[in-house]
Design an enzyme around this catalytic site. Structure first.
Site, PDB file in Angstrom:
ATOM      1  N   ASP A   8       0.821  -1.214   0.000  1.00  0.00           N
ATOM      2  CA  ASP A   8       0.000   0.000   0.000  1.00  0.00           C
ATOM      3  C   ASP A   8       0.853   1.262   0.000  1.00  0.00           C
ATOM      4  O   ASP A   8       1.631   1.498   0.928  1.00  0.00           O
ATOM      5  CB  ASP A   8      -0.906   0.019   1.226  1.00  0.00           C
ATOM      6  CG  ASP A   8      -1.837  -1.182   1.277  1.00  0.00           C
ATOM      7  OD1 ASP A   8      -3.052  -0.967   1.399  1.00  0.00           O
ATOM      8  OD2 ASP A   8      -1.353  -2.329   1.193  1.00  0.00           O
ATOM      9  N   GLU A  39      -4.680   2.453  -3.346  1.00  0.00           N
ATOM     10  CA  GLU A  39      -5.909   3.082  -2.848  1.00  0.00           C
ATOM     11  C   GLU A  39      -5.647   4.259  -1.920  1.00  0.00           C
ATOM     12  O   GLU A  39      -6.559   5.004  -1.589  1.00  0.00           O
ATOM     13  CB  GLU A  39      -6.778   2.044  -2.142  1.00  0.00           C
ATOM     14  CG  GLU A  39      -6.190   1.548  -0.829  1.00  0.00           C
ATOM     15  CD  GLU A  39      -7.240   0.921   0.075  1.00  0.00           C
ATOM     16  OE1 GLU A  39      -8.385   0.793  -0.361  1.00  0.00           O
ATOM     17  OE2 GLU A  39      -6.910   0.605   1.222  1.00  0.00           O
ATOM     18  N   HIS A  68     -10.785   1.932   0.105  1.00  0.00           N
ATOM     19  CA  HIS A  68     -10.720   3.385  -0.098  1.00  0.00           C
ATOM     20  C   HIS A  68     -10.791   3.780  -1.577  1.00  0.00           C
ATOM     21  O   HIS A  68     -10.544   4.948  -1.905  1.00  0.00           O
ATOM     22  CB  HIS A  68      -9.437   3.950   0.516  1.00  0.00           C
ATOM     23  CG  HIS A  68      -9.380   3.846   2.004  1.00  0.00           C
ATOM     24  ND1 HIS A  68     -10.298   4.460   2.826  1.00  0.00           N
ATOM     25  CD2 HIS A  68      -8.519   3.181   2.825  1.00  0.00           C
ATOM     26  CE1 HIS A  68     -10.006   4.192   4.091  1.00  0.00           C
ATOM     27  NE2 HIS A  68      -8.936   3.415   4.112  1.00  0.00           N
ATOM     28  N   HIS A 150      -7.228  -7.907  -0.462  1.00  0.00           N
ATOM     29  CA  HIS A 150      -7.208  -6.742   0.413  1.00  0.00           C
ATOM     30  C   HIS A 150      -8.056  -7.049   1.642  1.00  0.00           C
ATOM     31  O   HIS A 150      -9.296  -7.039   1.583  1.00  0.00           O
ATOM     32  CB  HIS A 150      -7.775  -5.540  -0.352  1.00  0.00           C
ATOM     33  CG  HIS A 150      -7.491  -4.217   0.286  1.00  0.00           C
ATOM     34  ND1 HIS A 150      -6.275  -3.592   0.194  1.00  0.00           N
ATOM     35  CD2 HIS A 150      -8.279  -3.387   1.025  1.00  0.00           C
ATOM     36  CE1 HIS A 150      -6.308  -2.439   0.820  1.00  0.00           C
ATOM     37  NE2 HIS A 150      -7.518  -2.296   1.347  1.00  0.00           N
TER      38      HIS A 150
END
Length: 259
Positions: A8, A39, A68, A150
């Site tokens: 991420d 994201e 997100h 995720h």
């Protein structure tokens, strides 16, 4: 094929890390294909066209996402771009694509984006069944299948890894921003890690200013989170399918690193 999947990416610091580290890794490891969870690209929350373009220019082939994905309305300008994926097990009418097949070096690579249901607080279809449906559609035409799972719970991620063992080439977990040390090949050959980690500010709480997270825990009151700045950490996973090599990567800004 040589794959790199990147954890991420959080805000400006994370984007800077990608731009500085990725060209080096691509040259040293002769990487063919790069997948990155993005994201949190835009100030730690969501994706915008400028941040999307910035990361693609750095050498990323596909950007996956998660809970997100739609936090910033600007994402709708790029949600139909084939290089951006959102979780495939969102409700059927959700915008965007949950998987796609790409061609590189004469090989077809299917990337699937899924989201776990444990502790996520979002109405989602079953990721296991979603994978089955996609797999049946692409199994006869894809040389490699990569899954970004995720999710919050490592148990759900591990269960999924075993569920798709031999069918997926690589399953990498995202969302917790904490790199796990359980990278391995599962019994039937699928490469796996529970969470590939964080690319963002090293001295932070999962990429966010630590005092804001502390305030949230101490007071129980709503707090606006902001991504931390400063020296970065770049975390990723490298897979060489021919040599059967699987390597966790962790590069801290300002420290010497040898592959």
């Amino acid at each position: 094929m040589r794959f790199l999947v990147i954890g991420d990416v959080i805000g400006r610091t994370g984007r800077r890390a990608v731009k500085e580290v990725l060209p080096f890794l691509k040259e040293k490891l002769k990487i063919d294909f790069v997948v990155l969870n993005g994201e949190n690209l835009a100030h730690g929350n969501g994706i915008t066209k400028p941040t999307f373009d910035e990361i693609l220019t750095a050498g990323v082939d596909v950007i996956t996402s998660g809970n997100h994905t739609f936090d910033k309305k600007e994402v709708y300008a790029i949600i139909d771009d084939e290089r951006l994926l959102r979780p495939a097990n969102l409700p059927p009418l959700a915008k965007g694509k949950g998987f796609n097949t790409y061609e590189k070096n004469g090989k077809k690579i299917t990337v699937i984006n899924l989201m776990g249901r444990v502790f996520m607080g979002i109405p989602l279809d079953c990721p296991f069944r979603a994978f089955d449906e996609i797999y049946n559609e692409v199994k006869d035409t894809s040389n490699y299948i990569i899954v970004d799972f995720h999710g919050e719970a490592t148990s759900e991620k591990q269960a999924f890894g075993y569920y798709v063992d031999s069918r997926a080439t690589l399953v990498f977990g995202t969302h917790t921003h904490v790199q796990t040390s359980d990278e391995r090949f599962l019994p039937k050959g699928t490469a796996y890690i529970s969470d590939v980690g964080l690319t963002g500010a090293y001295n932070s709480v999962i990429g966010v200013k630590s005092h804001q997270i502390i305030e949230k825990f101490i007071t129980g009151m709503p707090v606006k989170y902001e991504p931390e700045e400063g020296n970065y950490i770049f975390q990723a996973l490298f897979l060489d399918t021919e040599e059967k090599q699987l390597k966790r990567i962790q590069i801290k800004e300002g420290e010497n690193y040898e592959l």
